[in-house]
Design an enzyme around this catalytic site. Sequence first.
Site, PDB file in Angstrom:
ATOM      1  CG  HIS A 162     -12.353  -1.899  19.037  1.00 26.03           C
ATOM      2  ND1 HIS A 162     -11.482  -1.997  17.817  1.00 26.03           N
ATOM      3  CD2 HIS A 162     -11.994  -0.914  19.784  1.00 26.03           C
ATOM      4  CE1 HIS A 162     -10.724  -1.121  18.014  1.00 26.03           C
ATOM      5  NE2 HIS A 162     -10.872  -0.460  19.113  1.00 26.03           N
ATOM      6  CD  GLU A 165     -13.855  -4.598  16.476  1.00 23.01           C
ATOM      7  OE1 GLU A 165     -12.953  -5.030  16.683  1.00 23.01           O
ATOM      8  OE2 GLU A 165     -14.052  -3.365  15.942  1.00 23.01           O
ATOM      9  CG  HIS A 306      -9.779  -5.838  16.688  1.00 19.92           C
ATOM     10  ND1 HIS A 306      -9.914  -4.639  17.151  1.00 19.92           N
ATOM     11  CD2 HIS A 306      -8.400  -6.258  16.978  1.00 19.92           C
ATOM     12  CE1 HIS A 306      -8.973  -4.194  18.222  1.00 19.92           C
ATOM     13  NE2 HIS A 306      -7.980  -5.188  18.029  1.00 19.92           N
ATOM     14  CD  GLU A 365     -10.045  -5.040  11.896  1.00 22.52           C
ATOM     15  OE1 GLU A 365     -11.127  -5.337  12.306  1.00 22.52           O
ATOM     16  OE2 GLU A 365      -9.181  -4.127  12.392  1.00 22.52           O
TER      17      GLU A 365
HETATM   18 ZN    ZN Z   1     -11.537  -3.399  16.553  1.00 18.74          ZN
END
Ligand code: ZN
Length: 398
Positions: A162, A165, A306, A365
């Site tokens: 992403h 990110e 992420h 994350e």
């Molecule tokens: Zn992500």
Amino acid sequence: MDILVRQNDTFALYSRIFSVPLELIIDSNPTANPNRLMIGQTIKIPGYIAWQYTVQPGDSFWSIHRKFNIPLERLTFVNPLVQPQSLAPGNLLRIPSRAQNEPASRAYEYSPSNLSQDFTRLKSVYPFIEQTEIGSSVEGRPLYLLRIGKGSRLVQWNASFHANEWITTPILMSLLDEHLWHISNNQSNEHQRRMNAYRGSTLYVVGMVNPDGVELVINGPSSSNEESVVKINGGSTDFSGWKANINGVDLNDQFPAGWELEKERTQVTSPAPRDFPGNAPLDQPESKTMAQIAENIPFQMMIALHTQGAEFYWGYEGLEPPESAKYAALFSELSGYRSVQYVDSHAGYKDWYIAEFRKPGFTFELGRGVNPLPLSQFPEIYTAMKPVFIQSLMGLPE
Ligand SMILES: [Zn+2]
């Protein structure tokens, strides 16, 4: 650092003089025959850089070795043509220095061009790294896979699926760099443990899955993509919320594991800064490349980085193997992050990886806050992920 072979040199001698494991010298010089070194042949010593020093009035080999804190033997070794007793001001000496180990040095807006400079530097300092171009992005930026080691445990780490990110890339590259530093340095306090990890594993790293998107978030649009990305972005020139690739497809919604369900769920039916799964699974070059490497290389574990939330996901539809739960417990303990088995989404790389190969796959994350996370989060994230990184290479404890 390059050195020239002298009479009676051996790799074992280099290993001792530079405090570098013998096997890393062997791995850094795959075309050299350790039993038949030739005088004048160039050999790469991993973990070092050499820089030039101009001899000042009053300098001696002794004072220079003390000044730069370099063993005398090491200094004379890399300057074989210099006569210590006839050293004169203005002479140039090569100073062999250990490469730096400063994870925080990557805490900046780290773009695709920074990554490519970083690759060049890392490969030069640690020549045992193997770099392969595995594909390219929509705009033609190369996608690289780094390989470190030859051990039987194959582990893949990736970052920046992403765009906003992108902090995950300098985090991953720093984890890698520090690992290389410790394995190359016999005198490091983490050396033995790191070396065990190196011997037992083959580490694969995709540093930036979505370079076009990262470039957009960090440096803004280019003259050739501006019109299309502003349109996809609803007319706005603020790209801080952009997660997708440059076509407006969310690369982590592209994999053939419940892709139809994900399409239903996100309700995004055209290119968008986030959550558009594309017109078909794997119809973007970046996601296709990531699927191909997993099909071609039998990874035993995959970790995708992420942001944000300080948690990680490790299940998909009950298809994850029993060892996933053991890793999850361990990773949670090591990182302090919350372990979450299931989240309400499909078509992610981790989802597909688990469904397809029934191996442990993780979506981490990292950090807390609003994407793109501020660089002030870097040290905290690094501290959380460092033990997970090492453990991933070691596998489960007996
Ligand atoms: Zn992500």
